[in-house]
Motif scaffolding. Structure first.
Motif, PDB file in Angstrom:
ATOM      1  N   ALA A 157      -4.093 -22.350  11.644  1.00  0.00           N
ATOM      2  CA  ALA A 157      -5.696 -22.068  11.537  1.00  0.00           C
ATOM      3  C   ALA A 157      -6.245 -23.392  11.954  1.00  0.00           C
ATOM      4  O   ALA A 157      -5.729 -24.680  11.711  1.00  0.00           O
ATOM      5  N   LEU A 158      -7.484 -23.640  12.643  1.00  0.00           N
ATOM      6  CA  LEU A 158      -8.383 -24.619  12.980  1.00  0.00           C
ATOM      7  C   LEU A 158      -8.557 -25.499  11.677  1.00  0.00           C
ATOM      8  O   LEU A 158      -8.818 -24.947  10.693  1.00  0.00           O
ATOM      9  N   VAL A 159      -8.427 -26.956  11.970  1.00  0.00           N
ATOM     10  CA  VAL A 159      -8.948 -27.722  10.929  1.00  0.00           C
ATOM     11  C   VAL A 159     -10.359 -28.117  10.916  1.00  0.00           C
ATOM     12  O   VAL A 159     -10.887 -28.071  11.811  1.00  0.00           O
ATOM     13  N   SER A 160     -10.679 -28.626   9.607  1.00  0.00           N
ATOM     14  CA  SER A 160     -12.053 -29.098   9.415  1.00  0.00           C
ATOM     15  C   SER A 160     -12.295 -30.298   9.721  1.00  0.00           C
ATOM     16  O   SER A 160     -11.187 -31.406  10.154  1.00  0.00           O
ATOM     17  N   SER A 161     -13.255 -30.979  10.111  1.00  0.00           N
ATOM     18  CA  SER A 161     -13.714 -32.419  10.365  1.00  0.00           C
ATOM     19  C   SER A 161     -13.284 -33.275   9.399  1.00  0.00           C
ATOM     20  O   SER A 161     -12.523 -34.542   9.790  1.00  0.00           O
ATOM     21  N   GLY A 162     -13.114 -32.996   8.035  1.00  0.00           N
ATOM     22  CA  GLY A 162     -12.761 -33.935   7.082  1.00  0.00           C
ATOM     23  C   GLY A 162     -11.121 -34.253   7.331  1.00  0.00           C
ATOM     24  O   GLY A 162     -10.604 -35.249   7.085  1.00  0.00           O
ATOM     25  N   LYS A 163     -10.162 -33.352   7.447  1.00  0.00           N
ATOM     26  CA  LYS A 163      -8.989 -33.299   7.711  1.00  0.00           C
ATOM     27  C   LYS A 163      -8.849 -34.240   9.031  1.00  0.00           C
ATOM     28  O   LYS A 163      -7.642 -35.220   8.908  1.00  0.00           O
ATOM     29  N   ARG A 164      -9.478 -33.835   9.941  1.00  0.00           N
ATOM     30  CA  ARG A 164      -9.325 -34.683  11.408  1.00  0.00           C
ATOM     31  C   ARG A 164      -9.515 -36.184  10.937  1.00  0.00           C
ATOM     32  O   ARG A 164      -8.809 -37.234  11.453  1.00  0.00           O
ATOM     33  N   VAL A 165     -10.571 -36.517  10.328  1.00  0.00           N
ATOM     34  CA  VAL A 165     -10.935 -37.988   9.968  1.00  0.00           C
ATOM     35  C   VAL A 165     -10.083 -38.551   8.914  1.00  0.00           C
ATOM     36  O   VAL A 165      -9.613 -39.855   9.271  1.00  0.00           O
ATOM     37  N   LEU A 166      -9.370 -37.873   8.168  1.00  0.00           N
ATOM     38  CA  LEU A 166      -8.429 -38.267   7.166  1.00  0.00           C
ATOM     39  C   LEU A 166      -7.065 -38.727   7.996  1.00  0.00           C
ATOM     40  O   LEU A 166      -6.562 -39.797   8.006  1.00  0.00           O
ATOM     41  N   ALA A 167      -6.609 -37.930   8.851  1.00  0.00           N
ATOM     42  CA  ALA A 167      -5.538 -38.281  10.056  1.00  0.00           C
ATOM     43  C   ALA A 167      -5.913 -39.471  10.608  1.00  0.00           C
ATOM     44  O   ALA A 167      -5.185 -40.533  10.838  1.00  0.00           O
ATOM     45  N   LEU A 168      -7.321 -39.422  11.128  1.00  0.00           N
ATOM     46  CA  LEU A 168      -7.540 -40.667  12.051  1.00  0.00           C
ATOM     47  C   LEU A 168      -7.424 -41.987  11.240  1.00  0.00           C
ATOM     48  O   LEU A 168      -6.925 -43.047  11.703  1.00  0.00           O
ATOM     49  N   VAL A 169      -7.827 -41.951  10.190  1.00  0.00           N
ATOM     50  CA  VAL A 169      -7.904 -43.194   9.101  1.00  0.00           C
ATOM     51  C   VAL A 169      -6.486 -43.416   8.689  1.00  0.00           C
ATOM     52  O   VAL A 169      -6.407 -44.949   8.824  1.00  0.00           O
ATOM     53  N   ILE A 170      -5.677 -42.709   8.441  1.00  0.00           N
ATOM     54  CA  ILE A 170      -4.305 -42.855   8.262  1.00  0.00           C
ATOM     55  C   ILE A 170      -3.650 -43.617   9.740  1.00  0.00           C
ATOM     56  O   ILE A 170      -3.060 -44.802   9.569  1.00  0.00           O
ATOM     57  N   ASP A 171      -3.799 -43.143  10.799  1.00  0.00           N
ATOM     58  CA  ASP A 171      -3.347 -43.630  11.868  1.00  0.00           C
ATOM     59  C   ASP A 171      -3.626 -44.824  12.361  1.00  0.00           C
ATOM     60  O   ASP A 171      -2.997 -46.038  12.922  1.00  0.00           O
TER      61      ASP A 171
END
Length: 158
Positions: free
Chosen positions: A40-54
């Motif tokens: 399923a497509l993910v929310s913006s919050g999960k995208r931002v979390l992954a970006l911050v970790i990276d």
């Protein structure tokens, strides 16, 4: 005049494929993705979390590359961007996720078939992400312009 301005004033629904009228029940329905769970497509919050970790892991690697007194080095930001781009291209090509996306439970998939993302799409996606703006402009499914341009989507992996 109304015909000329209608295409861009109509909003995201003006870009829908012909014959796709009405509302979709959930984001990703017209892409053939499930509503919940893996795929399923993910929310913006999960995208931002992954970006911050990276991003923070790229800063740590760049600080190690710069050496002594890295916070005063003018090269730290350039090294951080290069590391972030390199890691994104290599890991999405090989594994379909970055380290941050793996931790957040996300995966990059192609929307046109069940095959790997590949080097060309990963490279194009990462180059578009460098400019930030494509990720902020989303379509009706919540996919950024970088995903739409490369025919990919960020979905749940678990």
């Amino acid at each position: 005049m109304a015909r000329m301005t209608g295409s861009w004033l109509s909003g995201p629904s003006a870009a829908l494929p012909q014959g796709q009228g009405g509302e979709q029940k959930y984001p990703g329905e017209w892409l053939g993705l499930p509503e919940h769970g893996p795929g399923a497509l993910v929310s913006s919050g999960k995208r931002v979390l992954a970006l911050v970790i990276d991003w923070f892991s790229s800063i740590a690697i760049a600080m190690a590359l710069v050496g002594d007194n890295p916070l005063e080095s003018p090269l730290l930001s350039a090294y951080t961007l290069l590391v972030w781009c390199g890691v994104g291209i290599v890991t999405v090509t090989l594994f379909s996720f970055t380290p941050g996306q793996f931790i957040a439970g996300l995966q990059v998939v192609r929307v046109d078939g069940p095959v790997r993302v590949g080097l060309i799409r990963a490279l194009g996606r990462q180059i578009l992400l460098v400019f930030i703006a494509p990720a902020l402009v989303t379509d009706i499914d919540g996919r950024g312009l970088h995903d739409r341009a490369t025919g990919t989507a960020l979905v749940r992996s678990r």
